[in-house]
Design a protein around this motif. Structure first.
Motif, PDB file in Angstrom:
ATOM      1  N   VAL A 128       0.913  -1.114   0.278  1.00 52.63           N
ATOM      2  CA  VAL A 128       0.358   0.474   0.122  1.00 52.63           C
ATOM      3  C   VAL A 128       0.790   1.680  -0.082  1.00 52.63           C
ATOM      4  O   VAL A 128       0.232   1.974  -0.613  1.00 52.63           O
ATOM      5  CB  VAL A 128      -0.808  -0.478   1.361  1.00 52.63           C
ATOM      6  CG1 VAL A 128      -1.704   1.517   1.403  1.00 52.63           C
ATOM      7  CG2 VAL A 128      -2.126  -1.484   1.273  1.00 52.63           C
ATOM      8  N   GLN A 131       2.594   1.576  -3.062  1.00 48.53           N
ATOM      9  CA  GLN A 131       2.022   2.289  -4.561  1.00 48.53           C
ATOM     10  C   GLN A 131       1.510   3.793  -3.690  1.00 48.53           C
ATOM     11  O   GLN A 131       1.091   3.908  -5.065  1.00 48.53           O
ATOM     12  CB  GLN A 131      -0.007   1.639  -4.296  1.00 48.53           C
ATOM     13  CG  GLN A 131       0.839   0.190  -5.136  1.00 48.53           C
ATOM     14  CD  GLN A 131       0.367   0.333  -6.435  1.00 48.53           C
ATOM     15  OE1 GLN A 131       0.325   1.040  -7.241  1.00 48.53           O
ATOM     16  NE2 GLN A 131       1.087  -0.749  -7.338  1.00 48.53           N
ATOM     17  N   ALA A 261     -13.395  -5.106  -0.076  1.00 47.07           N
ATOM     18  CA  ALA A 261     -12.158  -4.690  -0.775  1.00 47.07           C
ATOM     19  C   ALA A 261     -12.023  -5.025  -1.936  1.00 47.07           C
ATOM     20  O   ALA A 261     -11.826  -4.385  -2.609  1.00 47.07           O
ATOM     21  CB  ALA A 261     -10.910  -5.108   0.444  1.00 47.07           C
ATOM     22  N   GLY A 265     -12.251  -2.516  -5.170  1.00 43.03           N
ATOM     23  CA  GLY A 265     -10.931  -2.061  -5.970  1.00 43.03           C
ATOM     24  C   GLY A 265     -11.851  -2.753  -7.655  1.00 43.03           C
ATOM     25  O   GLY A 265     -11.164  -2.242  -8.062  1.00 43.03           O
ATOM     26  N   LEU A 268     -13.036   0.532  -9.252  1.00 38.71           N
ATOM     27  CA  LEU A 268     -12.273   1.411  -8.679  1.00 38.71           C
ATOM     28  C   LEU A 268     -10.734   0.328  -9.851  1.00 38.71           C
ATOM     29  O   LEU A 268     -10.883   1.641 -11.326  1.00 38.71           O
ATOM     30  CB  LEU A 268     -11.482   1.892  -8.073  1.00 38.71           C
ATOM     31  CG  LEU A 268     -12.519   2.214  -6.345  1.00 38.71           C
ATOM     32  CD1 LEU A 268     -11.070   2.504  -5.513  1.00 38.71           C
ATOM     33  CD2 LEU A 268     -12.915   3.644  -7.164  1.00 38.71           C
ATOM     34  N   TYR A 269     -10.491  -0.019 -10.565  1.00 37.90           N
ATOM     35  CA  TYR A 269      -9.603  -0.964 -11.444  1.00 37.90           C
ATOM     36  C   TYR A 269     -10.635  -0.419 -12.793  1.00 37.90           C
ATOM     37  O   TYR A 269      -9.510   0.023 -13.841  1.00 37.90           O
ATOM     38  CB  TYR A 269      -9.609  -2.005 -11.416  1.00 37.90           C
ATOM     39  CG  TYR A 269      -8.577  -2.648 -12.300  1.00 37.90           C
ATOM     40  CD1 TYR A 269      -6.888  -2.254 -12.591  1.00 37.90           C
ATOM     41  CD2 TYR A 269      -9.154  -3.236 -13.152  1.00 37.90           C
ATOM     42  CE1 TYR A 269      -6.563  -2.709 -13.534  1.00 37.90           C
ATOM     43  CE2 TYR A 269      -9.108  -3.867 -14.427  1.00 37.90           C
ATOM     44  CZ  TYR A 269      -7.799  -3.860 -14.464  1.00 37.90           C
ATOM     45  OH  TYR A 269      -6.322  -4.070 -15.795  1.00 37.90           O
ATOM     46  N   TYR A 276      -6.268   1.944  -7.600  1.00 41.49           N
ATOM     47  CA  TYR A 276      -7.073   1.306  -6.990  1.00 41.49           C
ATOM     48  C   TYR A 276      -6.639   0.363  -5.607  1.00 41.49           C
ATOM     49  O   TYR A 276      -7.795  -0.212  -5.193  1.00 41.49           O
ATOM     50  CB  TYR A 276      -7.545   0.371  -7.890  1.00 41.49           C
ATOM     51  CG  TYR A 276      -6.470  -0.164  -8.283  1.00 41.49           C
ATOM     52  CD1 TYR A 276      -6.504  -1.716  -8.590  1.00 41.49           C
ATOM     53  CD2 TYR A 276      -6.098   0.017  -9.554  1.00 41.49           C
ATOM     54  CE1 TYR A 276      -5.940  -3.100  -8.871  1.00 41.49           C
ATOM     55  CE2 TYR A 276      -5.027  -0.332 -10.014  1.00 41.49           C
ATOM     56  CZ  TYR A 276      -4.903  -1.997  -9.770  1.00 41.49           C
ATOM     57  OH  TYR A 276      -4.216  -2.440 -10.747  1.00 41.49           O
ATOM     58  N   ILE A 277      -5.304   0.240  -5.873  1.00 37.69           N
ATOM     59  CA  ILE A 277      -5.006  -0.895  -5.138  1.00 37.69           C
ATOM     60  C   ILE A 277      -4.901  -0.557  -3.018  1.00 37.69           C
ATOM     61  O   ILE A 277      -5.589  -0.746  -2.269  1.00 37.69           O
ATOM     62  CB  ILE A 277      -3.279  -1.418  -5.247  1.00 37.69           C
ATOM     63  CG1 ILE A 277      -3.754  -2.615  -6.878  1.00 37.69           C
ATOM     64  CG2 ILE A 277      -2.935  -2.298  -3.826  1.00 37.69           C
ATOM     65  CD1 ILE A 277      -2.346  -3.556  -7.011  1.00 37.69           C
ATOM     66  N   LEU A 279      -6.123   2.538  -2.228  1.00 43.64           N
ATOM     67  CA  LEU A 279      -7.983   2.098  -2.001  1.00 43.64           C
ATOM     68  C   LEU A 279      -8.853   0.861  -1.140  1.00 43.64           C
ATOM     69  O   LEU A 279      -9.432   0.971  -0.595  1.00 43.64           O
ATOM     70  CB  LEU A 279      -8.648   2.906  -3.280  1.00 43.64           C
ATOM     71  CG  LEU A 279      -8.299   4.576  -2.982  1.00 43.64           C
ATOM     72  CD1 LEU A 279      -8.672   4.626  -4.290  1.00 43.64           C
ATOM     73  CD2 LEU A 279      -8.764   5.422  -1.661  1.00 43.64           C
ATOM     74  N   ALA A 280      -8.587  -0.146  -2.339  1.00 46.46           N
ATOM     75  CA  ALA A 280      -8.943  -1.478  -1.719  1.00 46.46           C
ATOM     76  C   ALA A 280      -8.682  -1.713  -0.307  1.00 46.46           C
ATOM     77  O   ALA A 280      -9.489  -2.461   0.799  1.00 46.46           O
ATOM     78  CB  ALA A 280      -8.890  -2.472  -2.462  1.00 46.46           C
ATOM     79  N   ALA A 301     -12.752   7.169  -0.982  1.00 48.03           N
ATOM     80  CA  ALA A 301     -13.197   6.567  -2.505  1.00 48.03           C
ATOM     81  C   ALA A 301     -13.729   7.101  -3.802  1.00 48.03           C
ATOM     82  O   ALA A 301     -12.836   7.538  -4.839  1.00 48.03           O
ATOM     83  CB  ALA A 301     -13.684   5.127  -2.888  1.00 48.03           C
TER      84      ALA A 301
END
Length: 401
Positions: A128, A131, A261, A265, A268-269, A276-277, A279-280, A301
Motif C-alpha cells: 500500500v 503504491q 475491498a 477495488g 475502481l480498476y 485502486y490497490i 483504496l481497496a 474512494a
C-alpha cells in the motif's frame, strides 16, 4: 391467639412458668413476610421493591464507573490486550490445526502462526505504501486540477461567487492554520513520545497474542478459579461459548472486509483510478469499524475518483460503493455472521458511540466484539439457570397426581 411461649403452650409442655417479675413485655409486631419492622410494613410493597432495585442498581452503576475509570487509567495496557485477544481469536484455528494434526509443540505452533500473520500484515502495508508513494506526484497534480475545477464551479455555478469572495475564504482558512500553528508544532514535538508508546503497545500486542495462543486454555482455567466453586463450571462453559462467538465474529469480519475491498477495488480498476490497490486496502482496514468505517472508506474512494477522473466516474464509483455496502449489509452479514453473533443494530450504534467516547477509534473497533461476547455469555448463563436440574424431574415424576 397467644404468642409462642404463652401459658397454654407452657402448660402443655409441662414446663414450670416463671414467676411474674412485674415487667411487662410487648407482644411481637406482626409484619409482612418480606419486611422486618412495622415501619417497613407501612410502606407499599411496590415502593419497597422499587427501592430495593434502586439501591442495588446504584451500587452496580458505581462499580461500573469504577471499572471504566480504571480501564481508562490503564488504557495503554488494556487496549493492546484487547487487540491481542481479537488477533488470538482470528489465529487460533491454524494454531489448533498445527498442534492437533501436525503435532507441533504449543510454542512452535503459536510462533509459526504469529510470524506468518505478521509477515502478511507487513507485506500488505508495504504494498500500500509503495503504491501511494509511486502515485503521489500524479495524485497531487490531479488534486490541484480538481481544486481549480472546484474554483471554476464556485464562480460559474449556481453560487456565482466572485474572485474576491473566494480569496477571502482561502485567506480565512490560511489565517486559521497560522493561528493554530503552535498547536500543530506541539503535536509534532510529541511525536517522539507517541512513537515510543506505539512501539511499546506493538510489542505488548505481539507477546500477548503469542501467549494467548499458546496458553489461552490455562489462563482461562486460572481465571475461572476466582469464582465460587459452585459457579466455576457454568462460568467456564460460558467463557468457551463467548470465545467461540468472538472467533466467529473476527473471522466473519475479515471475510466480509475482504469481499468489500475486492468488489470496490475491481470497480475502481475498471474506472481507471490509479490508486485502486491502496483504496481497496483502505476499505479492508476500515471495514473493521462497523457502520462508520464502511462509510468513511467509501467517501474517500469517491473523492479520489472525483479528483482523478471527474464527476461522472465519481458518480459511478458512488453507485459501486453503495451497491457493495448494500450487498454486505443485507446478504453477507446475515449469511456469514449467522445467528451466533447476531446483535441488534441499536446495540451496535450505542456501543460504537460509547467506545468512541471512552477510547476513540480503538474503542469503536472493540465495542462490537465486546457486546457480542457479553451477549453470548449472558444468554448462556440465563439458559443454564432456567434449565430444571435432574433431581427436580425425578421428584416431579414421583409426586402423586
Amino acid at each position: 391467639m397467644e404468642s409462642l411461649g404463652g401459658p397454654e403452650i407452657v402448660a402443655k409442655q409441662g414446663i414450670e412458668e416463671p414467676e411474674d417479675d412485674g415487667i411487662r413485655t410487648e407482644p411481637p409486631i406482626a409484619t409482612a413476610p418480606s419486611v422486618s419492622s412495622r415501619d417497613d410494613s407501612e410502606v407499599p410493597k411496590e415502593l419497597r421493591i422499587a427501592a430495593a432495585y434502586s439501591w442495588r442498581l446504584i451500587i452496580l452503576a458505581a462499580a461500573l464507573v469504577c471499572v471504566v475509570y480504571m480501564l481508562g487509567r490503564l488504557s495503554h495496557v488494556v487496549i493492546p490486550l484487547a487487540i491481542a485477544l481479537l488477533l488470538s481469536a482470528l489465529l487460533s484455528p491454524p494454531v489448533r490445526f498445527l498442534r492437533n494434526r501436525a503435532k507441533f509443540p504449543p510454542s512452535l505452533a503459536a510462533g509459526v502462526v504469529l510470524v506468518a500473520g505478521l509477515l502478511a500484515v507487513i507485506g500488505t502495508l508495504t504494498l500500500v505504501v509503495t503504491q501511494i508513494v509511486d502515485k503521489f506526484d500524479e495524485l497531487a497534480k490531479n488534486a490541484a486540477e480538481g481544486a481549480e475545477q472546484v474554483r471554476d464551479w464556485l464562480q460559474d455555478g449556481p453560487l456565482n461567487l466572485d474572485t474576491e469572495q473566494i480569496d477571502n475564504g482561502i485567506n480565512t482558512a490560511t489565517g486559521w492554520l497560522t493561528d493554530n500553528q503552535d498547536r500543530f508544532v506541539s503535536t509534532a514535538q510529541s511525536t517522539a513520545t507517541a512513537t515510543i508508546e506505539a512501539l511499546a503497545a506493538f510489542f505488548l500486542v505481539l507477546f500477548s497474542t503469542f501467549f494467548f495462543m499458546r496458553d489461552g486454555d490455562k489462563i482461562w482455567r486460572f481465571l475461572v478459579r476466582i469464582f465460587p466453586k459452585q459457579a466455576e463450571e457454568q462460568v467456564h462453559d460460558a467463557g468457551i461459548a463467548a470465545w467461540a462467538t468472538l472467533g466467529a465474529y473476527v473471522r466473519a469480519t475479515v471475510l466480509v472486509a475482504f469481499i468489500d475491498a475486492l468488489g470496490i477495488g475491481i470497480g475502481l480498476y475498471f474506472l481507471d483510478v490509479s490508486l485502486y490497490i491502496p483504496l481497496a486496502a483502505l476499505v479492508f482496514l476500515f471495514a473493521f469499524v462497523p457502520i462508520i468505517g464502511a462509510t468513511l472508506s467509501g467517501v474517500i474512494a469517491v473523492l479520489v475518483t472525483l479528483v482523478e477522473q471527474g464527476p461522472l466516474p465519481a458518480l459511478i464509483a458512488l453507485i459501486i460503493v453503495i451497491a457493495v455496502q448494500q450487498l454486505e449489509g443485507h446478504v453477507l452479514q446475515p449469511l456469514i455472521m449467522g445467528r451466533a453473533v447476531a446483535i441488534h443494530p441499536l446495540a451496535v450504534i450505542v456501543g460504537i458511540a460509547a467506545g468512541v467516547i471512552l477510547a476513540g477509534i480503538t474503542g469503536a473497533l472493540v465495542a462490537v466484539p465486546i457486546i457480542a461476547v457479553l451477549n453470548t455469555a449472558v444468554r448462556f448463563l440465563v439458559l443454564k439457570r432456567r434449565e430444571a436440574p435432574p433431581d427436580s424431574v425425578v421428584v416431579a415424576s414421583e409426586a402423586p397426581s
